[in-house]
Structures are given as C-alpha cells and as structure tokens.
Scaffold this motif. Structure first.
Motif: not given
Length: 212
Positions: A154-160, A168-171
């Motif tokens: 899910q983390y990868i999907e949100k980053i994409w 903001d990717i850092e968030a």
C-alpha cells in the motif's frame, strides 16, 4: 545462539542469554524495515519518478493485479517492484526461520540425563516453557510479517499516486514509519512482556535450585 558442547549438540544457555537472544529478533525485524526504507526504497522511488515523467499511467493497475495494456518500461518496473517485495519478504521470513531454529537449538543434551538428572530435569522444564513461548512469538512474527508486507505494498501505491499528483512523499514515509511502530506494539510487545515474566520465573527457579 546457544553454545555447543563437545558432542556438537547445542546446549541451553542462561535465562538472561535467552532473553537477549529472543529480543534481538525483534530488533533485527526493525533493522530490516529501516534498511528497506532508507536503502532500497529511494531507488524504487527514483524509478517511479522516471516512469511518471515519461507518461506512464498503467502501473497502478499492474501492481493491483488488474489487466492492462502497457509498454515494456511498465513491465520492467512491475518486475522491479515484484523483486523488491520478494526480497523484503525473504529477509523477514528468514529472520522468522532463524528464530525458530534458535528455539529448537536450546533443547538440553540427552546425555546430561545420565550425568546430572536433576539439572537435566530443570533444563527440560525450562525448554518446554521456552518452546511454548517461542511458538507464540513465531506466530506473532508471521502475523507481523503479513501485516508489514500488506502495508508496504500500500505504501508503494501511495507513493506512486503522490508522485503522479506531485504531492509530498515524506509525509507518506512518516505515515509508513508510524504504521511499522504500531505493528511492533501490536504483534511484538505483548509476547515480549510474557517473555520477561518467563525469564524472571526461570531465573528464580535457578536461584532457588542453586541455593539448595
């Protein structure tokens, strides 16, 4: 890891040693997560950014297992993500398997039964308790692993999505780190609290038996 005797069979270490060894596997899990987040993920993010800048728009469907027509670059990125997830899973699973082997290696040497029956009985009782605890911890580790991998995908999907929307990717990274902290509290803390009580009981038994 438990020490070896002259026969080559592992012998059970002290209670405090077992306690430290057990807890080291939780620390190792955190290290694996941190390494993934600080060493491997930046390269993955860079590849996602490059794909987004070239106009890729099918990656999310492919991550989620949906059919879509895509260019070779999408397929290559999909394979990179799959390899990244598989390597991450392998490291976590290997840590779980090593933990199980560590528990099994603590079994007392049967030869001690003839040489010192009383000590053998004490170590056998301690080993049975350690085995129960180890089984519970291994179960928690597997549950933790499954949750981590789900959260990471899910983390990868949100980053994409964030890259495509220039957010903001850092968030998102902070949210993932918080989720991992919650994972450790949920799956690990209750069992290690039990470990503390078990080790304390073992130490009290050892002290009592030595005093006799």
């Amino acid at each position: 890891m438990a020490s070896q005797n002259s026969t080559g069979r592992p012998q059970k270490g002290s209670s405090s040693s077992n306690q430290a060894t057990i807890k080291s596997y939780a620390s190792r899990t955190l290290t694996i997560i941190q390494d993934q987040n600080t060493k491997n993920l930046p390269t993955l993010i860079l590849k996602l950014q490059e794909r987004a800048s070239s106009g890729g728009n099918n990656l999310m469907n492919r991550i989620r297992g949906k059919n879509s027509k895509s260019e070779m670059s999408d397929e290559e990125l999909e394979q990179y993500i799959a390899d990244n997830l598989e390597n991450f899973k392998h490291e976590l699973l290997e840590n779980t398997q090593n933990f199980q082997q560590m528990i099994l290696s603590a079994r007392p040497n049967p030869e001690m039964k003839k040489q010192n029956p009383e000590d053998y009985q004490i170590q056998s009782e301690n080993y049975r308790e350690l085995l129960k605890l180890g089984t519970a911890i291994a179960k928690r580790m597997r549950e933790s692993l499954n949750d981590i991998l789900t959260q990471y995908q899910q983390y990868i999907e949100k980053i994409w999505i964030a890259i495509c929307q220039k957010q903001d990717i850092e968030a998102i990274r902070r949210q993932f780190n918080e989720a991992m902290d919650q994972n450790m509290d949920k799956y690990w803390k209750p069992v290690f609290d039990s470990a503390d009580h078990l080790i304390e009981d073992m130490n009290q038994k050892d002290t009592s038996n030595n005093a006799q």
